[in-house]
Design a protein around this motif. Structure first.
Motif, PDB file in Angstrom:
ATOM      1  N   GLY A   1     -19.991 -28.839  45.811  1.00 41.75           N
ATOM      2  CA  GLY A   1     -18.766 -29.018  46.574  1.00 41.75           C
ATOM      3  C   GLY A   1     -19.012 -29.586  47.952  1.00 41.75           C
ATOM      4  N   ASP A   2     -17.890 -29.760  48.681  1.00 38.56           N
ATOM      5  CA  ASP A   2     -17.978 -30.362  50.010  1.00 38.56           C
ATOM      6  C   ASP A   2     -17.085 -29.708  51.057  1.00 38.56           C
TER       7      ASP A   2
ATOM      8  N   ALA B   1     -22.463 -19.141  42.276  1.00 37.06           N
ATOM      9  CA  ALA B   1     -23.353 -19.983  41.475  1.00 37.06           C
ATOM     10  C   ALA B   1     -24.800 -19.519  41.587  1.00 37.06           C
ATOM     11  N   ASP B   2     -25.570 -19.792  40.559  1.00 29.99           N
ATOM     12  CA  ASP B   2     -27.013 -19.551  40.627  1.00 29.99           C
ATOM     13  C   ASP B   2     -27.702 -20.608  41.479  1.00 29.99           C
ATOM     14  N   LEU B   3     -27.179 -21.820  41.431  1.00 29.97           N
ATOM     15  CA  LEU B   3     -27.665 -22.895  42.296  1.00 29.97           C
ATOM     16  C   LEU B   3     -26.443 -23.532  42.949  1.00 29.97           C
ATOM     17  N   ALA B   4     -26.302 -23.331  44.251  1.00 30.79           N
ATOM     18  CA  ALA B   4     -25.179 -23.877  45.009  1.00 30.79           C
ATOM     19  C   ALA B   4     -25.613 -25.171  45.675  1.00 30.79           C
ATOM     20  N   VAL B   5     -24.832 -26.227  45.442  1.00 33.19           N
ATOM     21  CA  VAL B   5     -25.186 -27.563  45.934  1.00 33.19           C
ATOM     22  C   VAL B   5     -24.071 -28.089  46.820  1.00 33.19           C
ATOM     23  N   ALA B   6     -24.425 -28.609  47.983  1.00 33.75           N
ATOM     24  CA  ALA B   6     -23.483 -29.312  48.846  1.00 33.75           C
ATOM     25  C   ALA B   6     -23.882 -30.774  48.908  1.00 33.75           C
ATOM     26  N   VAL B   7     -22.889 -31.642  48.981  1.00 30.70           N
ATOM     27  CA  VAL B   7     -23.170 -33.049  49.222  1.00 30.70           C
ATOM     28  C   VAL B   7     -23.370 -33.251  50.719  1.00 30.70           C
ATOM     29  N   ASP B   8     -24.005 -34.354  51.082  1.00 34.99           N
ATOM     30  CA  ASP B   8     -24.388 -34.550  52.480  1.00 34.99           C
ATOM     31  C   ASP B   8     -23.187 -34.722  53.399  1.00 34.99           C
ATOM     32  N   ASN B   9     -22.047 -35.149  52.842  1.00 31.64           N
ATOM     33  CA  ASN B   9     -20.831 -35.300  53.641  1.00 31.64           C
ATOM     34  C   ASN B   9     -20.040 -34.001  53.756  1.00 31.64           C
ATOM     35  N   ALA B  10     -20.574 -32.909  53.232  1.00 30.09           N
ATOM     36  CA  ALA B  10     -19.869 -31.629  53.250  1.00 30.09           C
ATOM     37  C   ALA B  10     -19.732 -31.084  54.668  1.00 30.09           C
ATOM     38  N   GLU B  11     -18.745 -30.219  54.851  1.00 26.66           N
ATOM     39  CA  GLU B  11     -18.610 -29.495  56.105  1.00 26.66           C
ATOM     40  C   GLU B  11     -19.851 -28.630  56.333  1.00 26.66           C
ATOM     41  N   GLU B  12     -20.201 -28.422  57.585  1.00 25.98           N
ATOM     42  CA  GLU B  12     -21.420 -27.671  57.894  1.00 25.98           C
ATOM     43  C   GLU B  12     -21.380 -26.251  57.340  1.00 25.98           C
TER      44      GLU B  12
ATOM     45  N   ALA C   1     -24.863 -23.423  50.755  1.00 26.21           N
ATOM     46  CA  ALA C   1     -25.581 -24.081  49.661  1.00 26.21           C
ATOM     47  C   ALA C   1     -27.069 -23.750  49.645  1.00 26.21           C
ATOM     48  N   ASP C   2     -27.638 -23.785  48.445  1.00 30.23           N
ATOM     49  CA  ASP C   2     -29.091 -23.657  48.294  1.00 30.23           C
ATOM     50  C   ASP C   2     -29.792 -24.978  48.563  1.00 30.23           C
ATOM     51  N   ILE C   3     -29.155 -26.080  48.157  1.00 32.14           N
ATOM     52  CA  ILE C   3     -29.705 -27.410  48.422  1.00 32.14           C
ATOM     53  C   ILE C   3     -28.583 -28.345  48.854  1.00 32.14           C
ATOM     54  N   VAL C   4     -28.949 -29.394  49.579  1.00 33.55           N
ATOM     55  CA  VAL C   4     -28.021 -30.456  49.962  1.00 33.55           C
ATOM     56  C   VAL C   4     -28.549 -31.758  49.382  1.00 33.55           C
ATOM     57  N   VAL C   5     -27.685 -32.475  48.653  1.00 30.63           N
ATOM     58  CA  VAL C   5     -28.068 -33.753  48.072  1.00 30.63           C
ATOM     59  C   VAL C   5     -27.375 -34.872  48.849  1.00 30.63           C
ATOM     60  N   CYS C   6     -27.455 -36.090  48.334  1.00 30.51           N
ATOM     61  CA  CYS C   6     -26.869 -37.246  49.005  1.00 30.51           C
ATOM     62  C   CYS C   6     -25.351 -37.121  49.109  1.00 30.51           C
TER      63      CYS C   6
END
Length: 272
Positions: A219-220, A231-242, A248-253
């Protein structure tokens, strides 16, 4: 199959969608790769049925091999069979609270999602732009002519400054029978108590018997936080709010650079 036992659920706008509302070919190929290896893929969005169907059509129905979480968690929907699997409606106090907001902010674009329909009781340029996101035919009518039952949520659309005023008003005038959230800088939403993407995802997991599966959520924005938290693995996109990145566990592009491709590549590296 390397992704058997894994569910990947992603937000649509600002995450899966690019800024100009496209899904990149690299993301489609990543979804294909993921599901070909046994993975389950779906979306969690604030959109109702009509606007969410636009997302599904762009993804390709064959790529959505698990029910979707829509209305920001109020409904779990099976797009393959056009069927609601669960729903949570606003109570009468929630409906009255929405009426109060309309009285205090009469110029804000207002849409009420009731059943399968979108009712527009007040419009502005921001609301009209929002309605262009998908192939929908809103019902335009006075607030007094709305159906009395079947309300999933209300969406108020205006400038970020006006939306912040609505958030401030809600904090100063709380209602214990609703949940409210800003799902984007120009959106303020009123939902049933206890409803969010996390609660909707939990219901979907229970319905599908996925309690022992690995859950990956992407999410973002603030309305994605509860989903990321379970989630077991929480992912934020790089444009996500801080604040989302901190959960998030990881931040992707970012959403314009192939976020789903980046996640599938990350999963590959996990297995090395």
């Amino acid at each position: 199959m390397k992704y058997a036992g894994t569910l990947l659920v992603t937000d649509a706008d600002g995450t899966l969608f690019t800024d100009d509302k496209r899904i990149l070919d690299v993301d489609k190929s990543a979804i294909d790769e993921f599901i070909s290896e046994g993975g389950l893929f779906t979306i969690a969005t604030g959109r109702g049925i009509g606007l969410a169907r636009d997302v599904v059509d762009k993804i390709g129905t064959e790529r959505l091999n698990a029910p979707a979480v829509i209305f920001n968690g109020a409904v779990v929907y099976d797009f393959a069979n056009n069927k609601k699997l669960s729903e949570t409606l606003l109570c009468s106090k929630g409906v009255e609270y929405i009426k109060t907001l309309c009285k205090h902010f009469p110029d804000v674009g207002t849409e009420i999602l009731i059943g399968d329909d979108i009712y527009v009781t007040n419009t502005n340029a921001y609301e009209e732009a929002h309605l262009e996101f998908g192939d929908v035919n809103p019902i335009r009518c006075d607030f007094a002519k709305l159906p009395e039952i079947g309300w999933f949520k209300a969406v108020f659309v205006d400038t970020p400054e006006k939306i912040q005023k609505m958030l401030d008003f809600a904090k100063m005038n709380p209602c214990d029978e609703i949940h409210y959230v800003s799902s984007a800088p120009m959106f303020f939403e009123v939902l049933p108590k206890g409803v969010n993407k996390g609660s909707g995802l939990s219901k979907m997991i229970q319905i599908m018997g996925l309690e022992n599966k690995r859950i990956i959520a992407v999410g973002d924005y603030m309305n994605d936080i509860e989903m990321l938290q379970i989630a077991d693995l929480a992912v934020a996109v790089d444009n996500a709010e801080e604040v989302v990145k901190k959960v998030a566990d990881i931040v992707v592009c970012d959403n314009n650079s192939g976020s789903i491709r980046a996640i599938v590549d990350y999963l590959k590296q996990e297995q090395i």
